[in-house]
Design an enzyme around this catalytic site. Sequence first.
Site, PDB file in Angstrom:
ATOM      1  N   GLU A   1      12.010  10.879 -36.247  1.00  0.00           N
ATOM      2  CA  GLU A   1      11.057  11.861 -35.715  1.00  0.00           C
ATOM      3  C   GLU A   1       9.750  11.943 -36.502  1.00  0.00           C
ATOM      4  O   GLU A   1       8.701  12.279 -35.935  1.00  0.00           O
ATOM      5  CB  GLU A   1      11.707  13.253 -35.683  1.00  0.00           C
TER       6      GLU A   1
ATOM      7  N   GLU B   1      21.840  13.102 -34.072  1.00  0.00           N
ATOM      8  CA  GLU B   1      22.172  14.494 -34.395  1.00  0.00           C
ATOM      9  C   GLU B   1      23.366  14.987 -33.573  1.00  0.00           C
ATOM     10  O   GLU B   1      24.196  15.757 -34.074  1.00  0.00           O
ATOM     11  CB  GLU B   1      20.954  15.390 -34.169  1.00  0.00           C
TER      12      GLU B   1
ATOM     13  N   ALA C   1      15.596  12.867 -28.025  1.00  0.00           N
ATOM     14  CA  ALA C   1      15.053  13.851 -27.092  1.00  0.00           C
ATOM     15  C   ALA C   1      13.984  13.229 -26.199  1.00  0.00           C
ATOM     16  O   ALA C   1      13.276  12.309 -26.607  1.00  0.00           O
ATOM     17  CB  ALA C   1      14.464  15.023 -27.862  1.00  0.00           C
TER      18      ALA C   1
END
Length: 724
Positions: free
Chosen positions: A141, A119, A66
Amino acid sequence: MENFKIDVDADGIALITFDVPGRSMNTLTSGVMAEIPQIVERIKTDDAIKGAVLTSGKASGFCAGADLGDMAGGMLAGGSLQDAYDAGWKLNGTLRALETCGKPVAAAINGLALGGGLELTLACHYRVVGDDNKIQLGLPEIKVGLFPGGGGTQRLTRLIGVQAAMTAMSAGSSWRPNDAKGAGVVHELVAKGGEVEAAKAWIKGGGKAVQPWDDKSFKLPGGGPYHPAGIQNFLVGNAMLRKQSFGNYPAVLNLMKAVYEGTQVPMDAALRIETRYFIKTLMTPQAQAMIRSLFLSKQELDKGAVRPAGIPASDAKKVTVIGAGMMGAGIAYVQALAGIQTILIDRSQEDADKGKAHVEGLLKKRLSRGQITQDKYDALLASVIATTDYDQIKGSDLVIEAVFENREIKADVTKRAEAQLEAGAVFGSNTSTLPITGLAEASVRPEDFIGIHFFSPVDKMMLVEIIRGEKTGQAAIAKALDYVMKIKKTPIVVDDGRGFYTSRCFGTYVAEGMAMLEEGYAPALIDNIGRMTGMPRGPLEMHDDVALDLSVKIAKQTAVDLGEAYQPLPGSEIVRKMVEDLGRYGRKNGMGFYDYDQKPKKLWSGLADLAPVTINDSTPELVEDQKRRLLYRQAVEVAKCWEEGVIDDPREADVGAILAWGFAPWTGGPITMIDQIGLKAFVEQADVYAERYGDRFKVPQLLRDMAAKGETFYGRFTGAKAAA
């Protein structure tokens, strides 16, 4: 669509190529997130499509995860908890729609897939990865204060079991392709370049469009919370995570909660549980601090955010390193990896060859792991020339001296090296404590003299501290920054002063531990409290690591330089006796505050003779107070550096502290910690400590002025340095 291209072949297989325009690496931007639902709908409703293969159009990798700045801004922009949850659910809901679209979807992983990138592939029914050890697959993360929020906590756990999944996610570790195949994270390992073909073959061979966890016969590998074996993962895991995090990282606890609760319900409910805990984590001060410092600020510094404007870019092709010890050899190694021809000089050929042998050893590790080929290994090793001949310096764009912390030796090296340098070449000193302006007195070209401070071990430590002397020119700063970025390290730029920024502030942590030792605190209590702050080791352990004899040498040099103004550090006499009377130098000779002749190491039993223990028992209140003491002492020194002009950018102060000496990452760094505590509250507590422990806790006037105005460092000083 802007970020994806869809090509449907004669077999009805849609090749979906992920390629974010204008970026060197694919990331899950808001634009990408908006297009994924369109892709899912196309696959689901287009009768011409029988299945789909998702791959990357970039040579740099599949997807790095992300865009955290974009993501955090979007999820926190709405203001309400419901708005944040709805924003967080978008990716999870979309990926759930992908895996339940009714048609087989395969991921052709042709480069690294991290975080949200992995993911995305986990939501595909089949995963093929290229056999290339440069590729990493993982969910890192936790390293920025978060945990996987795109279904990773639920899908990975259902693929490989609670223990393996929690171990990987709580550490943020990654797999190489072969290891990923062995762990069950991917289905197939193929020759590099054959990923798409293999993925299509799976679809044409009747690939099943149902995930394992959507099959009625599915059972969680290893068992869940109410399984006799599965419950052990949570009972033991809870204790292990506490040992790992000391309760400083909400993400670690919330990760376990998401897994514990999620594995007891169907996938749709599990994903909503994950989103709930993910948003809860994202809203914590720790996550926001770590995202800003360890992702956003670090990324900006890596791209040259503090580089002087208007100076043409430089590209160091030949660099000389003088001093072939562990530090110099480490610098030579990272230069070789960056494609820089390296001259490695020492006093004797034997010493120079030892330095090159260290480079060789590090390269052999990469070769054994399949990270480089034999031809590449040979070329990299050949690019490092070990010698005693200063004439070899000719043609160097930069010289870095990494010799002993002694002014006379450094002055001699400077003169001999500069005699070989052409105009415009830069001379950099790797000193960790000696002021650059003083060292530059030996230079005939002080405008091209600069500090370039590496940290040991160089191959693992990612920060380089660049130090401006009084006469250092802007061109030299720009060239030093270009060099650091080329060797893929993170640079910060600071002003001159004894210990500069990092060594000076790091020293306060060690010194405060020594003060506690003098006060009668038990050594075990000191180091346990130190680790509980979030620092990588306790103060005494760290002192052993940096070497006690080095502390004594630095103290003697400082005493000479400062004369009557010299103030001995707490515990300096204890350290002197350990070194000069008892030959205890620290970890390097197996004897320091700890004895290293057995594993695990043990505290030296004779320490009580030098520092009698009067405080051996602790209470929760004492532990919290002393944890705060150790963190505040470092932060006060950072504030003093700021007022003195040693450092003037909050990003550099925070990133530098975390990467250089391991300042508790959960805080986001000392400046963020002060801002989050609040200047007024910080000053009040520091005053309490100053009254109790002395003037070293006395805050500079700058903090009092900012506290009175209700200011923060990031609010007042962000953008102070212009980017190039």
